[in-house]
Each structure stands twice: as C-alpha cells, then as structure tokens.
Design an enzyme around this catalytic site. Structure first.
Site, short mmCIF file in Angstrom:
data_model
loop_
_atom_site.label_atom_id
_atom_site.label_comp_id
_atom_site.label_asym_id
_atom_site.label_seq_id
_atom_site.Cartn_x
_atom_site.Cartn_y
_atom_site.Cartn_z
N ASP A 21 -12.25 7.27 3.89
CA ASP A 21 -11.02 7.03 4.64
C ASP A 21 -10.61 5.56 4.62
O ASP A 21 -9.57 5.20 5.15
CB ASP A 21 -11.19 7.52 6.08
CG ASP A 21 -9.86 7.66 6.80
OD1 ASP A 21 -8.82 7.77 6.13
OD2 ASP A 21 -9.86 7.66 8.04
N LYS A 32 0.84 -1.20 0.00
CA LYS A 32 0.00 0.00 0.00
C LYS A 32 0.87 1.25 0.00
O LYS A 32 1.63 1.48 0.94
CB LYS A 32 -0.91 -0.02 1.23
CG LYS A 32 -1.77 1.25 1.39
CD LYS A 32 -2.53 1.22 2.71
CE LYS A 32 -3.21 2.55 3.01
NZ LYS A 32 -3.85 2.57 4.34
N ASP A 71 -2.70 10.43 3.73
CA ASP A 71 -4.13 10.12 3.77
C ASP A 71 -4.85 11.15 4.63
O ASP A 71 -4.79 11.11 5.85
CB ASP A 71 -4.34 8.71 4.34
CG ASP A 71 -5.81 8.35 4.44
OD1 ASP A 71 -6.63 8.98 3.75
OD2 ASP A 71 -6.13 7.43 5.22
N GLU A 77 -9.54 3.93 2.05
CA GLU A 77 -9.07 3.99 0.67
C GLU A 77 -8.00 2.96 0.35
O GLU A 77 -7.83 2.57 -0.80
CB GLU A 77 -8.54 5.40 0.38
CG GLU A 77 -7.11 5.68 0.78
CD GLU A 77 -6.83 5.53 2.27
OE1 GLU A 77 -5.71 5.14 2.64
OE2 GLU A 77 -7.74 5.81 3.09
N LYS A 110 -10.12 13.16 8.23
CA LYS A 110 -9.62 12.77 9.54
C LYS A 110 -9.48 14.00 10.44
O LYS A 110 -9.19 15.10 9.96
CB LYS A 110 -8.22 12.14 9.41
CG LYS A 110 -8.14 10.81 8.71
CD LYS A 110 -6.68 10.39 8.62
CE LYS A 110 -6.48 9.07 7.89
NZ LYS A 110 -6.96 7.92 8.67
N ARG A 132 -7.70 -0.23 0.95
CA ARG A 132 -8.20 -1.49 0.38
C ARG A 132 -8.65 -1.32 -1.06
O ARG A 132 -8.65 -2.29 -1.83
CB ARG A 132 -9.31 -2.06 1.27
CG ARG A 132 -10.58 -1.25 1.31
CD ARG A 132 -11.40 -1.57 2.56
NE ARG A 132 -10.77 -1.04 3.76
CZ ARG A 132 -11.25 -1.24 4.98
NH1 ARG A 132 -12.37 -1.92 5.17
NH2 ARG A 132 -10.63 -0.74 6.03
N ASP A 190 1.43 6.12 6.00
CA ASP A 190 0.41 5.31 5.35
C ASP A 190 0.94 4.63 4.09
O ASP A 190 0.22 3.86 3.46
CB ASP A 190 -0.83 6.15 5.02
CG ASP A 190 -2.12 5.35 5.16
OD1 ASP A 190 -2.12 4.35 5.90
OD2 ASP A 190 -3.11 5.71 4.51
#
Length: 460
Positions: free
Chosen positions: A310, A228, A233, A312, A240, A314, A251
C-alpha cells in the site's frame, strides 16, 4: 467548466464589500433611505451576510456583502465567494471595500466558488457573475481558476472513468491546447525502457500502466513537475479496508494538481522549459501482484524491499524522479497524495512540503500566504534516513514503527533526486465539506503558491 469574468460592459449591480468596523463610516455617506433599509434588515457587515438595497421604485440599486473582521477572515478564505452564493443570480461589480491582493484573492474565490461537477448530473446552479475589478490581472486569475477546475474535475471523476488511459487522454488534451509535446511509455515497454517499479505496481491491473511525459517551451530555466498518478489504490495485497478505499479516486490528485499547474504556466506563457512526468497506474490485486517481502530494483539501480504494497506511490514516483534527474533540470517538484501521516500532522487544509533549499522555502511560504494557498514546511530530517535502510536492500518502502511517516516517505523520494534541487509536496487534494470557494470533493493544493513563487524559485 471554464470560469470567466463577465464582459466589462455588462449591466451589473454595484457590490459594496463592508467590514463590520467600517459599516458606520460607509453608512454616513449614504442617504437616509439606504441607512434605514440597512438598519431595518439587521445588516451588520458580519461575514457571509448579504443585503440587496432597492431604489425608490423597488428595483435593486446596490448589494452589500459582509466581510467580517480580521479574526474571522484569518479562519476562512474567500469570504466573498461565500457571500456570492447568497446573492440573487445576476452580474455584479465590486464598487468598494476591497483593494490590492485581497481584491485579487476574492476575485479568484468568486470564480471558483461557481464550480460544480456536472459530468453525471446537471446541478442547475444559477450564475452569479463578476466583472473583473479594475487593477487586477484578470487573465492570470482566469488562468488560475480554469486550472483549479481542471484539477477538480480530474479528481472528482470516479476511477471507473479515470484510469491510466483517461488520465493520459486528459494530458494529451492539455498538451494539444497549448502546443506541448507528449509521449508515453506503456505496458511491457516500461521494462524495456527501464521503468521497472512503475511496471511492477501497475502490472496486476488490466488497465495498462504507463509513464506520461509532456514537454513545453524551448528556452529559459528547466522546471520538471512529477505527479503521482495512482488512479485507484486498493492497497494491493496489503488490501485497504473499505473505509480507507472509499476516497481512492483521489490518489491521482498529485497528477491532477501538476496538470493544473502546467496549464497555468502554459496559459501565462512563462519563460521556462516545462516537463511534466506522470506515472499512471492502478494498484490492483491479481495473481501477478507484487508481494510484501519482494525486493525491487529501481531505474536508478537502488534496490527496494517491499514491506507494504500500500506504499506504492513512492515506488512509481521514484522511477519518474530518476528520469527527471537525468535531464539535469533547474528544479524538480513532485506532488503526491502520499501519506496519511501528513494529514495527521497538518490536517487537510494545509499543503505540507519538503525542501533542503532555504530560499525556496521562504519563497513558497511567502507566496502561499499572499495568494491564500496555505503551505507548511516539514523537514527532511537526516537522522531518519536510518529508518528507510532495511539492511537486505538499499531502501525500505514502508518502515515499521509508524512514526514520522511523511518524513520517511519524503526521504525515500529524495534518494531519487538527490543530485537536483528538489521540492516535494504531500497533499490531500480533497475537501470533506463545502467551504467558501471550495465545494465538497477534489481541489488543488499548493499549485497557486508554486506559481506565485516561480519567479523567485527560477529567477524568471
């Protein structure tokens, strides 16, 4: 930085690593002067305790490092790395007290214990070098330490200097160093080549989203690593709070970890065909950001209802996993900083993983314990499949209810690799405090366990 052992012929101070219970026996073999010095300085062999012993003329003739007891060592890894920081700068060789796997693990801990992130400020650390102990695979340990430093550097770099383009540059540098082939699909070409969810997540940013695809090796079993690469993010339109956004430089920790693992595999020239896939995006907010309630169509053709922008990671992993599966590899392994639920379940020190393969689970558990890279299996619990099926689309990217979040995320990903042998790691990739062998900041989780397990996983 690239940590290495000192040259074998370097002048070095002998270092005796002494357990508390072994101190009396060790002292029995020393002369009265050493015995008196140890007693006078209160050295007991407790963990992280160090003592430099002078000779008759006052110059050091040896150093001692406390190794505690078994209970203390069970609560903390790399005790020798902690002791090393308290030793005077210089070069050392381990003269007694360690052997076998403990010797290898502590030698690795010593090397990474010297890590510092110096891109923006020189840390002025004084080197404490170690001569590679006899009987260990020094080249392997140096390869692992260099990979660890690569992963840490990538994670520690703030998003201002580590966006999709910079992550691609790091992958290209790694490919060039090891003769790997690399290509990327960027921007609107993602739509043209059927990576719609990578494009959707990344389109709101002015930093162009992309899929990084690196290949190395021409024979042997096929291993595909998927990392990933969400370089920052914000949470998207489901923004967030500031407290949750503060660490979002990490992230892309999954991408950083698979690049580190790839570096080890290539440096050690393992007999396999390696592919690394990294969807690299920034999840930003603008007028064209994807929205809660949108329904996306993935590369695999499965539709996904967006109930939280949020969630995102996956989404971008799903398109990459679908591509990975098309190549029919022998094993697909994904690494991602995916869910807070995984942290609630096991904390930040353990690397939770999911697999339906019992032999793979056994190999990873054994390997993680052996190389001091702790992992823990969580279940692909099939009854929770119902939680990720919203009714209006094939899948829900963020099921309501808040329970079993790590499992439902893993089940979501499995839908895109269901025809393959698949392992998924949901890692944290960050240390909130300094610990022996690990400074505060980014760090690798699970990579050394995977490396150690690869012979069993792929029958190498």
């Amino acid at each position: 930085m690239t940590p290495t052992f000192a040259a074998p012929d370097s002048p070095a101070l002998p270092l005796h690593v002494i357990e508390q219970a072994a101190l009396e026996g060790w002292l029995a073999g020393q002369d009265a002067r050493v015995q008196s010095w140890v007693a006078a300085n209160g050295f007991t062999g407790a963990q992280a305790q160090v003592l430099v012993v002078p000779g008759p003329e006052g110059t050091p003739i040896m150093a001692l490092a406390g190794y505690g007891d078994a209970a203390q060592r069970a609560r903390r890894r790399f005790l020798l790395a902690g002791a090393a920081k308290a030793l005077p700068a210089g070069t050392y060789r381990i003269a007694s007290g360690l052997e076998g796997q403990a010797l290898e693990n502590e030698a690795f801990g010593w090397l990474i214990g010297g890590y510092s992130f110096e891109r923006y400020k020189t840390q002025n650390t004084q080197p404490r070098q170690l001569i590679a102990p006899e009987g260990i695979d020094a080249a392997r340990i140096e390869a692992m330490a260099a990979a660890e430093c690569l992963t840490r550097d990538l994670i520690n770099t703030p998003a201002s200097d580590m966006g999709p383009d910079e992550l691609e540059s790091a992958a290209r540098d790694l490919a060039k160093a090891h003769g790997a082939r690399i290509e990327t699909v960027q921007g609107d070409a993602l739509l043209e080549q059927n990576f719609p969810m990578i494009h959707t997540v990344g389109r709101a940013s002015d930093r162009v989203p992309r899929l990084i695809d690196m290949r190395w090796g021409t024979s042997g079993p096929k291993l595909t690593l998927v990392g990933k690469g969400v370089c920052f993010d914000t949470g998207g339109l489901d923004l967030k709070p500031a407290s949750s956004m503060a660490l979002m430089r990490k992230d892309m920790g999954g991408a950083a970890t698979v690049l580190g693992l790839a570096r080890m595999i290539m440096a050690l020239k393992l007999p396999l065909q390696l592919r690394v896939l990294i969807p690299a995006v920034e999840n930003a907010v603008s007028g064209n950001a994807y929205r809660p309630g949108d329904i996306l169509t993935s590369r695999k053709g499965l539709t996904v209802e967006i109930n939280n922008t949020d969630a995102e990671g996956r989404l971008v992993l799903a398109d990459a996993l679908a591509l990975a599966e098309e190549d029919a590899p022998d094993l697909i392994l994904s690494m991602a900083t995916l869910t807070g639920a995984a942290r609630v379940a096991v904390g930040g020190d353990l690397a939770p993983y999911f697999t339906d393969d019992e032999s793979a689970a056994q190999a990873l558990a054994s390997a993680g314990a052996k190389v001091a890279d702790p992992v823990w299996r969580l279940p692909f619990h099939d009854p929770y499949e119902l939680n990720i099926e919203p009714g209006v689309a094939d899948l829900d990217n963020a099921p309501s209810g808040g329970m079993a979040g790590a499992i439902t995320a893993a089940l979501f990903l499995r839908r895109f690799a269901e025809a393959s042998r698949y392992i998924h790691f949901d890692i944290y990739a960050w240390s909130a405090t300094d610990a022996p062998g690990r400074t505060k900041g980014g760090f690798s989780q699970g990579a050394r366990a995977v490396l150690e397990a690869l012979p069993a996983l792929l029958k190498l």
